[in-house]
Design an enzyme around this catalytic site. Structure first.
Site, PDB file in Angstrom:
ATOM      1  CB  CYS A 143       3.242  -3.656   0.505  1.00  0.00           C
ATOM      2  SG  CYS A 143       4.692  -4.472  -0.178  1.00  0.00           S
ATOM      3  CG  HIS A 191       6.029  -4.808   4.507  1.00  0.00           C
ATOM      4  ND1 HIS A 191       4.925  -4.768   3.692  1.00  0.00           N
ATOM      5  CD2 HIS A 191       5.692  -4.153   5.647  1.00  0.00           C
ATOM      6  CE1 HIS A 191       3.948  -4.126   4.318  1.00  0.00           C
ATOM      7  NE2 HIS A 191       4.391  -3.742   5.492  1.00  0.00           N
TER       8      HIS A 191
END
Length: 331
Positions: free
Chosen positions: A97, A172
């Site tokens: 990510c 994230h």
């Protein structure tokens, strides 16, 4: 963001903002991608702090995933834009990510200058849907290798020892950037880009809007939470500084040129220090220590070294007691 399913060879990179300075690592990635941009850690969204870094091309927000209400999990004030005309790729493998956020940011910079491999990858994905774009990125061996270079070495494996695994916090990365007169959020785990509304047509107009959106997201955390970090993708100032130096020299402004040369030297030294720190972080120090202990044992020097270390510690503990300090063990 990572879980226990397939990572397809993409190593887990450190993402906890309390562990290390993120900008140091992702400057290395942008350099490997051949772009004229750098990443800086942002410690404030104050307009004055942001103006010193202009032009800022994108903001990359790192946050700790928290369980949110269903309505909060979607757009947090924005709306999905399935007709987004820019570049957007889904996250199709775990552990990618951070690099995906960087690619999503770079893919929306007009007239991007980059290494031919990145240019070819972006051109290849033109017209593809987000899922296929994500698969193309995950299949790029050279990009995976550049990503894996950010990972610290794996030194000790506890597999097979029956030790219960601890649930690690999940972090994230998402991107905020200007596109088509609006501020967009690009999250590789969402089906579409999220449009957060238009902004005033000025140098910092999109940043004011992005700051509002990011502050609203931070407000969903407990007041004392610090589990997030913010990075700014911006033009490399060293390029502009070198051009300015040439102009000053051509104009015969020796004093100003000397001052600019000093600034260039300071910036270059700081980057060299960061590169050195990154190399240390990726070095396998445990293997080095293990090899050193084996060599000492083979030479018959390990036990004397241990006894000498104990002697030094006893002497140090005694000095501290004499100085009034307590709580230091002798062994």
């Amino acid at each position: 963001m990572s879980e226990d399913d397939d990572s397809s060879g993409w190593h887990l990179t450190e993402s906890d903002p309390a562990v290390f300075t993120l900008a140091k690592e992702y400057r290395e990635l942008l350099k490997a991608l051949g772009t004229p941009y750098i990443v800086d850690d942002l410690h404030s969204l104050d307009p004055d702090a942001l103006s010193a870094l202009q032009p800022i091309r994108a903001l990359i927000f790192l946050f700790k995933c928290l369980p949110l209400a269903a309505e909060e999990q979607n757009c947090l004030g924005g709306e999905y834009d399935p007709d987004f005309t820019g570049f957007f790729a889904h996250q199709t493998v775990n552990n990618a990510c951070a690099t995906l956020a960087v690619i999503n940011a770079l893919g929306n910079i007009p007239s991007l200058k980059a290494h031919y491999r990145l240019t070819e990858l972006l051109n290849f994905t033109t017209g593809m849907d987000p899922q296929t774009c994500g698969m193309a990125i995950a299949s790029a061996d050279w990009l995976r290798e550049a990503h894996n270079d950010l990972s610290p070495p794996s030194t000790i494996s506890l597999d097979g020892l029956g030790i219960p695994k601890k649930t690690e916090d999940a972090y994230h990365f998402i991107v905020y950037l200007p596109a088509s007169g609006s501020v967009y959020e690009l999250d590789g785990l969402k089906p579409y880009p999220v449009r957060h509304g238009t902004f005033e047509d000025s140098d910092d107009g999109w940043l004011r809007k992005a700051r509002e959106v990011i502050e609203n997201r931070i407000a969903t955390y407990p007041p004392s939470a610090i589990e997030f970090s913010l990075l700014a993708v911006r033009d490399d100032p060293l390029l502009a500084m070198n051009k300015q130096l040439e102009l000053l020299r051509e104009a015969g402004s020796d004093a100003a040129a000397a001052e600019m040369l000093l600034k260039i030297s300071d910036e270059t030294s700081r980057r060299e220090q960061w590169a050195f720190e990154n190399s240390l972080r990726r070095h396998n120090h445990i293997s080095l220590a293990h090899a050193t202990l084996l060599a000492l044992e083979k030479a018959g020097l390990l036990q004397p070294a241990i006894e000498n270390a104990r002697k030094v510690m006893r002497e140090r503990a005694e000095r501290r007691r004499q100085d009034g300090f307590t709580g230091m063990d002798e062994d």
